[in-house]
Design an enzyme around this catalytic site. Structure first.
Site, PDB file in Angstrom:
ATOM      1  CB  SER A  84      -0.954   0.019   1.200  1.00 44.48           C
ATOM      2  OG  SER A  84      -2.050  -0.843   0.970  1.00 44.48           O
ATOM      3  CE  LYS A  91      -4.514   1.763  -0.666  1.00 44.96           C
ATOM      4  NZ  LYS A  91      -3.891   0.462  -0.409  1.00 44.96           N
ATOM      5  CB  SER A 136      -4.753   1.716   3.848  1.00 43.56           C
ATOM      6  OG  SER A 136      -3.783   1.263   2.925  1.00 43.56           O
TER       7      SER A 136
END
Length: 381
Positions: free
Chosen positions: A59, A62, A121
């Site tokens: 993640s 991101k 997230s």
């Protein structure tokens, strides 16, 4: 004839060294796969292991999804309060990962999707933003990769917008630090999202997974990541006084370990190193003689602040040496490189930096040039 003109200057200012030194503070041993500590002010890497290793970013991807989203906001192709239609694809894409629980037909704004992406997230938030901005996730990923190239990320390639495990989807610790610094630099108006500790959407409250936000009051970002292949990862940033550091820790065994190891790195950087401004932007490092010009000298320096980092206590030992091309003959264009500044510590070079003209010098008329030519000839007899 051309020769080097050197001026040696002893400094009592606190400086920072860009390269490894013999007396560099011993960094902490970390229980992680790869890591890096970056000083935003000086642009220096203070310590690293596997800085350019290609790792699965999970993640942490991101960060780039956010960068592209912030770019779209700045370009006004989307707006914070814009209502977004959630596709079935966005809902389904997050069923096996973290999500903010958006649903087709349920109202959601760009602002809420950004909070869902950063604080919670949410993979679903990433897909919804990608489809809004580029029409499809595939087109959005292409834009992510173009931004990576523009930012100089040499060990980065994206295959999806949320950070799911896929062949050919990778980043490096150095690239992650560069990207985090770019967000801080380019989008300060949106940076506060990274310090938000919780967010509620669809009556579901989720805390920010960055535990350092709850432990260290100087930490104000940025992003966690976790997959089975990547392990537990964290890009964190903290500001203490005027200094900002970015820590990248990847491949740890648990949430608590990534938190502890990131705290170690940040404390090491703040306590063992000092960062200061050597020269301010557009301040003269030296005034150099000019021949055959309407002015007989030119101010030389830097167009941006020259900020460096050195181990604590070493500032008084630093010296600089300016070497310029001689003779300098007009015309001289503002911004033209006139020489280099070398920084040394205990006689060992730490870095060299280009020194440029802070002003233009036009060429003198015929008789002025002739007179200077005669003077220069006499000077070198």
């Amino acid at each position: 004839m051309t020769r080097l003109f050197a001026v040696l200057i002893s400094l009592s200012l606190a400086l920072a060294a860009p390269f490894a030194q013999a007396n560099e503070p011993t960094p902490p041993a970390l229980a992680a796969r790869a890591w890096l500590l970056y000083d935003v002010g000086s642009g220096q890497v203070l310590t690293a292991q596997g800085a350019d290793e290609r790792i699965e970013p999970a993640s942490l991807t991101k960060l780039m999804t956010a960068y592209v989203t912030f770019s779209a906001l700045k370009a006004k192709t989307i707006s914070m309060d814009q209502q977004v239609a959630v596709s079935e694809n966005a809902r389904k894409s997050s069923l096996d990962g973290s999500r903010m629980f958006i649903m087709p037909g349920m109202p959601v704004t760009v602002r809420e999707l950004i909070q869902g992406m950063i604080v919670q997230s949410g993979n679903d938030a990433c897909i919804a933003l990608a489809e809004l901005i580029s029409g499809s996730e595939e087109a959005f990923v292409s834009r992510m990769n173009k931004e990576a190239q523009r930012l100089g990320l040499k060990n980065t390639q994206f295959r999806n917008a949320a950070g799911l495990t896929m062949d050919g989807h990778y980043m490096s610790p150095r690239d992650l630090a560069t990207l985090a610094a770019a967000i801080i630099r380019d989008f300060p108006e949106y940076f506060s999202f990274y310090s938000q500790k919780e967010f509620t959407y669809n009556k579901i409250k989720q805390p920010n997974r960055n535990r350092l936000l709850f432990i260290d009051p100087t930490v104000d970002g940025m992003k966690t990541g976790h997959t089975e292949a990547a392990g537990y990862c964290l890009v964190s940033t903290a500001k203490r006084g005027s200094r900002r550091l970015i820590s990248v820790v990847t491949g740890t065994t648990s949430d608590s370990v990534r938190t502890a190891e990131s705290q170690k790195l940040l404390n090491y950087g703040f306590l063992s190193w000092e960062t200061t401004k050597l020269y301010a932007a557009n301040a003269a490092v030296q005034t150099l003689p000019v021949w055959q010009g309407k002015a007989d000298s030119v101010k030389a320096g830097f167009t941006n602040d020259l900020v460096l980092s050195v181990p604590q206590g070493d500032a008084a030992k630093l010296k600089v040496q300016l070497e310029s091309r001689q003779p300098l003959k007009a015309p001289i264009v503002k911004g033209a490189q006139l020489g280099t500044l070398t920084v040394t510590l205990d006689g060992k070079p730490l870095g060299t930096y280009p020194v440029v003209a802070l002003e233009a010098v036009d060429q003198a008329g015929f008789f002025g040039r002739l007179w200077d030519a005669i003077r220069y000839w006499i000077k070198n007899l």
